[in-house]
Design an enzyme around this catalytic site. Structure first.
Site, PDB file in Angstrom:
ATOM      1  N   HIS A 206       0.821  -1.218   0.000  1.00 23.04           N
ATOM      2  CA  HIS A 206       0.000   0.000   0.000  1.00 23.04           C
ATOM      3  C   HIS A 206       0.851   1.262   0.000  1.00 23.04           C
ATOM      4  CE1 HIS A 206      -3.269  -2.820   0.714  1.00 23.04           C
ATOM      5  NE2 HIS A 206      -3.956  -1.914   0.046  1.00 23.04           N
ATOM      6  N   GLU A 448     -10.950 -10.872  -4.238  1.00 28.36           N
ATOM      7  CA  GLU A 448      -9.516 -10.756  -3.999  1.00 28.36           C
ATOM      8  C   GLU A 448      -8.964 -11.922  -3.186  1.00 28.36           C
ATOM      9  OE1 GLU A 448      -8.760  -6.956  -2.195  1.00 28.36           O
ATOM     10  OE2 GLU A 448     -10.420  -7.113  -0.814  1.00 28.36           O
ATOM     11  N   ASP A 472      -4.410  -8.308  -4.119  1.00 26.60           N
ATOM     12  CA  ASP A 472      -4.551  -9.367  -3.123  1.00 26.60           C
ATOM     13  C   ASP A 472      -4.794 -10.727  -3.763  1.00 26.60           C
ATOM     14  OD1 ASP A 472      -4.158  -8.308  -0.521  1.00 26.60           O
ATOM     15  OD2 ASP A 472      -5.948  -7.088  -0.823  1.00 26.60           O
ATOM     16  N   CYS A 519      -9.649  -3.473 -10.260  1.00 20.84           N
ATOM     17  CA  CYS A 519      -9.212  -2.226  -9.624  1.00 20.84           C
ATOM     18  C   CYS A 519      -7.849  -2.379  -8.958  1.00 20.84           C
ATOM     19  CB  CYS A 519     -10.257  -1.733  -8.629  1.00 20.84           C
ATOM     20  SG  CYS A 519     -10.522  -2.881  -7.269  1.00 20.84           S
TER      21      CYS A 519
HETATM   22  C1  PEP Z   1      -6.496  -5.180  -4.492  1.00 17.96           C
HETATM   23  O1  PEP Z   1      -6.284  -5.983  -3.586  1.00 17.96           O
HETATM   24  O2  PEP Z   1      -6.218  -5.379  -5.682  1.00 17.96           O
HETATM   25  C2  PEP Z   1      -7.098  -3.884  -4.189  1.00 17.96           C
HETATM   26  C3  PEP Z   1      -7.487  -3.063  -5.134  1.00 17.96           C
HETATM   27  O3  PEP Z   1      -7.211  -3.527  -2.872  1.00 17.96           O
HETATM   28  P1  PEP Z   1      -5.951  -3.038  -2.005  1.00 17.96           P
HETATM   29  O4  PEP Z   1      -4.794  -2.846  -2.935  1.00 17.96           O
HETATM   30  O5  PEP Z   1      -6.331  -1.774  -1.333  1.00 17.96           O
HETATM   31  O6  PEP Z   1      -5.749  -4.157  -1.050  1.00 17.96           O
HETATM   32 MG    MG Z   2      -7.123  -5.665  -1.657  1.00 16.02          MG
END
Ligand code: PEP
Ligand code: MG
Length: 556
Positions: A206, A448, A472, A519
């Protein structure tokens, strides 16, 4: 400027081009300190602010020492008084004061930044000492600086509004740290740094995601960078190649300046919002991922057709008191209104793993044996229904202002889906019974966890849309920690198992006639666009900084 190359480090470039600037080493524990340039005419006031804070700490410590000597010797051990002596000596030491004055006067750093920078310089000197007693004094120095920082806090806000300088006049600065948390990284949005380098971190951690959203050159996983680079060294961050050059020669510097100019020319001059189509003539939708309500502006500016992922956990991180319903309602409404009728996908809080909470909350206190597999995202929300209901009420109320799609992260079990639905209903009932207005929402789930991808048909019975979180999904399918650079070479979106789950999910949504998007970081990585289009995907959600390149890649 000295120009003998003394180092080169290789890490994982996050893109964003090339940055050339002076290194600012930041201790990970001090990353939350304010970093801004002060206007040159405010230098004296800033030095005075620091002097006052220092005097206040000296007074405080002398009073404490006095109170110790008036107590009986049994209650007031000698060691304590001796420690106070050391602290007072460090506080009044000229090496600290001179260095801090230098950073304020010559570099125009604000007092807190100047103080922690000089702390870092002296701490490095302590680290090199042979005598273990002397080495341990570093801890004392840190405690002393901590006290001064606490006193500076009282005048921080006023000082920042009055003193901020014109960035263009200042020397460019690149932040170099061992590690930064996502909460720290978000503090650097619209800050002074033109590039970032960290020793640790994977490409889809992140921290990396927020860095990428800043649209400036960044490298994570540069292993020994923070020990290779010294405070104030000149560095080149080539974030496309993942290369960090320390103290480059004039020739190397020229080469990178040329590359920088070329890259600037190659950037699309303006954004047009013309519709995009796949080869079969079906429309492609480009949505934006955001972390803060203020990011909506950037999404609109690049022609995003809506928000595909608002990571609301960033409203909750780096603070002890969680945002209440009113604060959340204001934040969600701000995004919805800014997007002027375009769809806004708001993900419910996804805290945990590399996004821990601070303070006294269940999630923050839990012993996280394996945080990525622990009380994260919807699991925490279901364990803390009062907190979750607050968020759901705020979301339902904000839906009065426009189209909100609520997205639930990390679901794997049908019973979690049912519990979530019950809580959404309860939030509606609570609002109705209090006569509070709320709007219609669409409900979606993130895919995910591999288990979710394998039971997509069950998810489709409950949800209006699905969004695939590839960051994820890859981590959990391949059992590779997305934040651990030691296994980053095994983190592979093209692994057949990942491709299988992606294709299966997309195809089942198409058959069911339900919208599906990606996403995760994969959506904005143009090297994957063709493969995703071939699977039938037509909705891509990415950082605003990636939209233009994505659009250009489709038009080619
Ligand atoms: C993902 O896991 O691809 C996602 C978009 O959520 P995050 O990156 O915030 O875990
Ligand atoms: Mg995620």
């Amino acid at each position: 400027m000295s120009f003998s190359v003394h180092g080169l480090s290789v890490g994982r470039g996050l893109g964003g081009g090339i940055a050339i600037g002076r290194a600012v080493r930041v201790l990970s524990s001090r990353a939350s300190v304010a970093h801004y340039f002060i206007a040159p005419e405010r230098v004296d006031q800033e030095i005075a602010r620091l002097r006052d804070a220092r005097h206040a700490v000296v007074d405080e410590m002398q009073r404490l020492q006095q109170s110790l000597t008036t107590q009986s010797s049994k209650d007031a051990p000698h060691e304590l008084s001796a420690i106070m002596d050391v602290h007072l000596m460090l506080l009044q030491d000229e090496t600290l004061a001179d260095g801090v004055r230098h950073y304020i006067t010559e570099r125009h750093y604000n007092a807190e930044w100047a103080l922690t920078t000089q702390l870092e310089v002296i701490a490095a000197q302590f680290d090199e000492m042979h005598d273990p007693y002397m080495r341990e004094r570093k801890g004392d120095l840190e405690q002393v600086v901590e006290r001064v920082l606490t006193h500076l806090q009282g005048t921080a806000q006023l000082a920042q509004t009055q003193a901020t300088a014109n960035l263009a006049r200042e020397e460019p600065v690149v932040l170099v740290a061992h590690d930064l948390s996502p909460a720290d990284m978000i503090r650097f949005k619209s800050g002074v740094f033109i590039g970032f380098v960290t020793d640790v971190g994977g490409k889809t951690s992140h921290t990396a995601i927020v860095a990428r959203s800043l649209g400036i050159p960044a490298i994570v996983g540069a292993k020994s960078a923070s020990s290779l680079v010294r405070q104030d060294d000149w560095v080149v961050v080539d974030a496309d190649a993942g290369v960090l050059i320390v103290n480059p020669s004039e020739r190397v510097l020229d080469e990178y300046r040329r590359k920088q100019a070329l890259a600037a020319q190659a950037k699309a001059p303006s954004v047009n919002g013309e519709p995009l189509f796949a080869l079969d003539g079906t429309p492609i939708t480009v949505l934006a991922n955001i972390e803060l309500p203020s990011d909506a502006k950037a999404a609109l500016a690049v022609g995003a057709q809506g928000i595909g992922l608002f990571r609301t956990e960033f409203l909750f991180m780096g603070r002890v008191q969680l945002p209440d319903e009113e604060e959340q309602y204001a934040a969600y409404s701000e995004v919805v209104l800014a997007m002027k009728g375009l769809p806004v996908t708001i993900r419910t809080i996804d805290i945990g793993a590399d996004k821990p909470l601070e303070g006294d909350h269940v999630q923050a206190k839990a012993a996280h044996t394996n945080p990525a597999l622990g009380l994260r995202a919807i699991r925490w929300c279901l364990a803390e229904p009062a907190m979750f209901l607050t968020q759901l009420r705020a979301l339902l109320r904000a839906a009065v202002h426009g189209r909100i799609r609520v997205l639930i992260p990390m679901l794997a079990h049908e019973r979690e889906i049912k519990q979530t639905m019950l809580l959404v209903d309860r939030a509606r009932t609570e609002l109705s019974s209090n006569g509070v207005a709320y709007g219609e929402i669409e409900l979606g789930a993130m895919i995910e966890v591999p288990a979710a991808a394998l039971i997509t048909s069950i998810f489709l019975k409950y949800f209006d849309f699905l969004s695939i979180g590839t960051n994820d999904l890859i981590q959990y399918t391949l059992a590779v920690d997305r934040a651990d650079e030691a296994v980053a070479h095994l983190y592979d979106a093209m692994h057949p198992a990942v491709q299988f789950l992606l294709e299966k999910t997309i195809k089942e949504c198409i058959t069911a006639g339900k919208p599906v998007s990606v996403c995760g970081e994969m959506a904005g990585d143009t090297s994957h666009t063709k493969a995703l289009l071939a699977m039938g995907l037509r909705e891509f959600s990415m950082h605003p900084t990636q939209v233009v390149e994505f659009r250009n890649s489709i038009k080619k």
